[in-house]
Design a protein around this motif. Sequence first.
Motif, PDB file in Angstrom:
ATOM      1  N   LEU A 150      24.648  -3.580  63.194  1.00 53.04           N
ATOM      2  CA  LEU A 150      25.385  -2.380  63.269  1.00 53.04           C
ATOM      3  C   LEU A 150      26.494  -2.384  61.832  1.00 53.04           C
ATOM      4  CD1 LEU A 150      25.837  -1.829  66.832  1.00 53.04           C
ATOM      5  CD2 LEU A 150      24.707  -0.399  65.376  1.00 53.04           C
ATOM      6  N   VAL A 151      26.870  -3.441  61.715  1.00 57.27           N
ATOM      7  CA  VAL A 151      27.899  -3.457  60.493  1.00 57.27           C
ATOM      8  C   VAL A 151      26.937  -3.002  59.171  1.00 57.27           C
ATOM      9  CG1 VAL A 151      29.446  -4.774  59.201  1.00 57.27           C
ATOM     10  CG2 VAL A 151      29.625  -4.694  61.611  1.00 57.27           C
ATOM     11  N   GLU A 152      25.753  -3.832  59.011  1.00 62.93           N
ATOM     12  CA  GLU A 152      25.005  -3.593  57.849  1.00 62.93           C
ATOM     13  C   GLU A 152      24.555  -2.288  57.915  1.00 62.93           C
ATOM     14  OE1 GLU A 152      21.975  -6.588  58.414  1.00 62.93           O
ATOM     15  OE2 GLU A 152      23.009  -8.159  57.469  1.00 62.93           O
ATOM     16  N   GLY A 153      24.125  -1.748  59.016  1.00 55.66           N
ATOM     17  CA  GLY A 153      23.715  -0.290  58.909  1.00 55.66           C
ATOM     18  C   GLY A 153      24.765   0.577  58.411  1.00 55.66           C
ATOM     19  N   ALA A 154      25.873   0.359  58.900  1.00 56.04           N
ATOM     20  CA  ALA A 154      27.097   1.223  58.451  1.00 56.04           C
ATOM     21  C   ALA A 154      27.121   1.255  56.950  1.00 56.04           C
ATOM     22  CB  ALA A 154      28.496   0.661  58.937  1.00 56.04           C
ATOM     23  N   PRO A 158      19.326   6.434  54.000  1.00 53.06           N
ATOM     24  CA  PRO A 158      19.488   5.105  53.783  1.00 53.06           C
ATOM     25  C   PRO A 158      18.271   4.070  54.141  1.00 53.06           C
ATOM     26  CG  PRO A 158      20.643   6.424  55.629  1.00 53.06           C
ATOM     27  CD  PRO A 158      19.926   7.215  55.162  1.00 53.06           C
ATOM     28  N   PHE A 159      17.058   4.758  54.442  1.00 49.72           N
ATOM     29  CA  PHE A 159      15.927   3.815  54.468  1.00 49.72           C
ATOM     30  C   PHE A 159      15.456   3.818  53.037  1.00 49.72           C
ATOM     31  CE2 PHE A 159      16.406   5.546  58.791  1.00 49.72           C
ATOM     32  CZ  PHE A 159      16.098   4.291  59.326  1.00 49.72           C
ATOM     33  N   ASP A 160      15.746   4.620  52.158  1.00 52.49           N
ATOM     34  CA  ASP A 160      15.426   4.417  50.702  1.00 52.49           C
ATOM     35  C   ASP A 160      16.160   3.281  50.048  1.00 52.49           C
ATOM     36  OD1 ASP A 160      13.705   6.537  50.944  1.00 52.49           O
ATOM     37  OD2 ASP A 160      15.368   7.836  50.240  1.00 52.49           O
TER      38      ASP A 160
END
Length: 154
Positions: A128-132, A145-147
């Motif tokens: 979750l932190v990496e995703g943020a 974000p997926f790019d």
Amino acid sequence: MKWWDRARRAEHDQAVPRPAAGRHGRHGRVGRSALTRPPVPAIGSRFDRFEMTVTSTADFLRGTWSDLRDVRFEIASMPIAESDETVPRWSVDVPGRRIVLYRVAIERLSKAHGVPLLQADEFHRRALVEGAVFRAAAEYLGRDPFDLGADPYH
């Protein structure tokens, strides 16, 4: 055995002096070393784990995207401005080349499969932190974000 039956020290035997500080304290723990050695600091607090995750993710993104090499990734506790609907997890300052991640907002308000981040396991907490960090960097770059993943064709 009575006290007068005990063996007595002979006059030629000398008493062995004990060191003043002693090796053991009241409960026998004074002379023990710390759990980790001095060159290896203990990483145990939530802030330390959060900062380590943000730093490693930001280093990965800087190595992958040249537009992010001069961008500062900062950590703040909470946003200053109040929002009517939602609390922002990060803020992006493109002219100032700065991305600020709000630690308390990410930790307290994010959920991993319906479980609050503070109750999630270490893998989901890190994800979750990496995703943020990825979403904040994607907003800075104006991309999805997926790019931002490691892709040789970007």
